[in-house]
Design a protein around this motif. Structure first.
Motif, short mmCIF file in Angstrom:
data_model
loop_
_atom_site.label_atom_id
_atom_site.label_comp_id
_atom_site.label_asym_id
_atom_site.label_seq_id
_atom_site.Cartn_x
_atom_site.Cartn_y
_atom_site.Cartn_z
N UNK A 39 0.86 -1.18 0.00
CA UNK A 39 0.00 0.00 0.00
C UNK A 39 0.90 1.24 0.00
N UNK A 40 0.91 1.99 -1.09
CA UNK A 40 1.86 3.09 -1.23
C UNK A 40 1.21 4.47 -1.27
N UNK A 41 0.00 4.58 -0.76
CA UNK A 41 -0.70 5.87 -0.80
C UNK A 41 -0.02 6.93 0.06
N UNK A 42 0.92 6.53 0.91
CA UNK A 42 1.67 7.49 1.72
C UNK A 42 3.17 7.37 1.46
N UNK A 43 3.53 7.07 0.22
CA UNK A 43 4.95 6.90 -0.12
C UNK A 43 5.73 8.19 0.13
N UNK A 44 6.97 8.04 0.53
CA UNK A 44 7.75 9.20 0.95
C UNK A 44 8.07 10.18 -0.17
N UNK A 45 7.96 9.79 -1.43
CA UNK A 45 8.23 10.71 -2.53
C UNK A 45 7.11 11.72 -2.76
N UNK A 46 5.92 11.44 -2.27
CA UNK A 46 4.75 12.22 -2.65
C UNK A 46 4.92 13.72 -2.38
N UNK A 47 5.28 14.17 -1.17
CA UNK A 47 5.37 15.63 -0.96
C UNK A 47 6.44 16.30 -1.81
N UNK A 48 7.55 15.62 -2.06
CA UNK A 48 8.61 16.21 -2.88
C UNK A 48 8.13 16.43 -4.31
N UNK A 49 7.45 15.44 -4.87
CA UNK A 49 6.96 15.55 -6.24
C UNK A 49 5.90 16.64 -6.35
N UNK A 50 5.02 16.72 -5.36
CA UNK A 50 3.99 17.76 -5.38
C UNK A 50 4.60 19.15 -5.27
N UNK A 51 5.55 19.31 -4.39
CA UNK A 51 6.20 20.60 -4.22
C UNK A 51 6.98 21.02 -5.46
N UNK A 52 7.36 20.04 -6.28
CA UNK A 52 8.06 20.34 -7.53
C UNK A 52 7.09 20.62 -8.66
N UNK A 53 5.79 20.49 -8.40
CA UNK A 53 4.80 20.85 -9.40
C UNK A 53 4.20 19.71 -10.18
N UNK A 54 4.46 18.46 -9.77
CA UNK A 54 3.92 17.31 -10.48
C UNK A 54 2.75 16.71 -9.73
N UNK A 55 1.80 16.13 -10.46
CA UNK A 55 0.76 15.34 -9.82
C UNK A 55 1.33 13.97 -9.48
N UNK A 56 0.72 13.30 -8.51
CA UNK A 56 1.19 11.97 -8.10
C UNK A 56 -0.01 11.02 -8.07
#
Length: 414
Positions: free
Chosen positions: A62-79
């Protein structure tokens, strides 16, 4: 969040993820139906109107809280993250069928209007996404028609959009290849978890083992015999799985025949769950001179080999014949990067962690070198298999995410 093992703890980190989300982020949960009739859930994190979405999925986590998510969002990408049809268990996991979940998500994102899609395969997600990439590039009639156990895949009926780029982080070369390296070949009897050939026992001091934190020291001759015996054990379990399938097939007609003998109907319905003991015995975990790196002695499951190798939790511990052949066999599985990596011609980024005790330096180099992409790049980052640890006070996950987001920005509009 309390976790049952260090293996899952690195993925499911709600505190890490949620604290880093921008306030303006919208999170949607989308139930989807696959082309073969299964259900899967997707989680879309989006802020504003990005053109590019990064997909993260694992075949059993279950990866809905994967650690990359906030970094990718802050960089302007959807996840986009997805759950497999069987979360938390690979008892019934057949990778060919799991591709339907990936396809369902890809089609949803296309309908949603996210025009550029990047597949980010972390750990076991690398094998899943590489396999999807291979099959998505084939015509429907060219795709695998059956699983290794003979089940129809129905992949020819699926719409499988092709991704625009691939990122692989701590990528083991397929779950079967992973198990080939860490299965204990000293097992003499698959029905006896304690049976042991002392000449192949990785935890016998006579063979070079030393108690952690001291590093073991295995002779080259022992290592060579050990690797050969590991393959032989995989072959034996493959044979066991195929025998189970053949036995079931012999009585298949009896399953629907009300006049068939009772014993035959029972035999036809027998599912054949079996245990695979002692799967935490990669010599590289205990001998730091083998495939040297920054890691410490121990495996992803811990530093006590008796608890992890003989315990109830471990890779591929409980299988069906179908899941073994499709997922955990380093011989029969189709989801091995040695079989699928040649399809990755898109722009590709590979990142390994220098203290990883699951994916070792030669594994990362092997994956990178197998990619035919003309635009490909590789980085090594300080940290364990889940990026924990690092230098100068920076967490390895933060450093890794910076490499990923910089690489994405150079190729895609946020």
């Amino acid at each position: 969040m309390t976790e049952s093992s260090t293996e899952t703890a690195g993925f499911r980190n709600a505190e890490w993820t949620m604290q880093g989300l921008p306030d303006s982020v919208k999170v949607g949960v989308f139930p989807l139906k696959t082309a073969d009739g299964a259900a899967t859930n997707g989680f879309l994190y989006i802020d504003g109107n990005p053109e590019t979405v990064v997909c993260i999925m694992h075949p059993r986590e279950f990866l809905a809280t994967h650690y990359f998510i906030p970094y990718l969002l802050n960089a302007g990408f959807a996840v986009w993250t997805q759950t497999p049809r069987s979360v938390g268990s690979d008892l019934r996991l057949e990778h060919e069928l799991a591709l339907h979940e990936v396809a369902a998500g890809m089609n949803f994102l296309q309908r949603y209007g996210l025009n550029k899609v990047v597949l980010l395969g972390n750990s076991g997600g690398a094998g899943l996404y590489a396999f999807y990439n291979q099959q998505s590039k084939l015509g429907p009639e060219e795709r695998l028609a059956r699983t290794p156990a003979g089940r129809p895949t129905k992949l020819s009926e699926a719409t499988m959009p092709v991704a625009d780029a691939v990122v692989l982080v701590a990528p083991h070369p397929g779950q079967g290849a992973l198990l080939m390296n860490c299965i204990d070949p000293s097992v003499l009897d698959e029905d006896d978890a304690l049976s042991c050939d002392p000449h192949l026992d990785p935890f016998d001091p006579n063979n070079g083992f030393r108690n952690p934190p001291e590093s073991s020291s295995y002779a080259t001759e022992f290592v060579e015999r050990y690797r050969l015996a590991q393959r032989e054990r995989i072959m034996r379990i493959d044979g066991k799985a195929r025998d189970m399938l053949a036995g079931r097939l012999r009585y298949k007609s009896a399953l629907k025949d009300k006049d068939a003998p009772l014993a035959e109907r029972k035999r036809a319905g027998y599912g054949g769950i079996f245990q695979v003991w002692r799967t935490d015995a990669d010599l590289r975990c205990w001998d730091l001179s083998l495939d040297p790196s920054d890691r410490v002695v121990g495996s992803v499951w811990g530093r006590n080999p008796y608890a992890s190798n003989f315990g109830s939790v471990g890779f591929g511990r409980i299988c069906t014949a179908e899941s073994w052949l499709s997922t955990w066999s380093g011989i029969s599985s189709n989801a091995l990067l040695e079989k699928t990596a040649s399809s990755i011609t898109q722009s590709s980024l590979v990142i390994g962690y220098t203290a990883d005790n699951t994916v070792f330096p030669s594994d990362v180099r092997g994956v990178f070198e197998s990619l035919p992409a003309s635009d490909k790049h590789m980085e090594m980052v300080e940290g364990d298999h889940h990026g924990r640890g690092g230098k100068d006070g920076r967490d390895g996950r933060e450093i890794c995410a910076a490499h990923v987001t910089d690489w994405l920005r150079e190729r895609f509009a946020a």
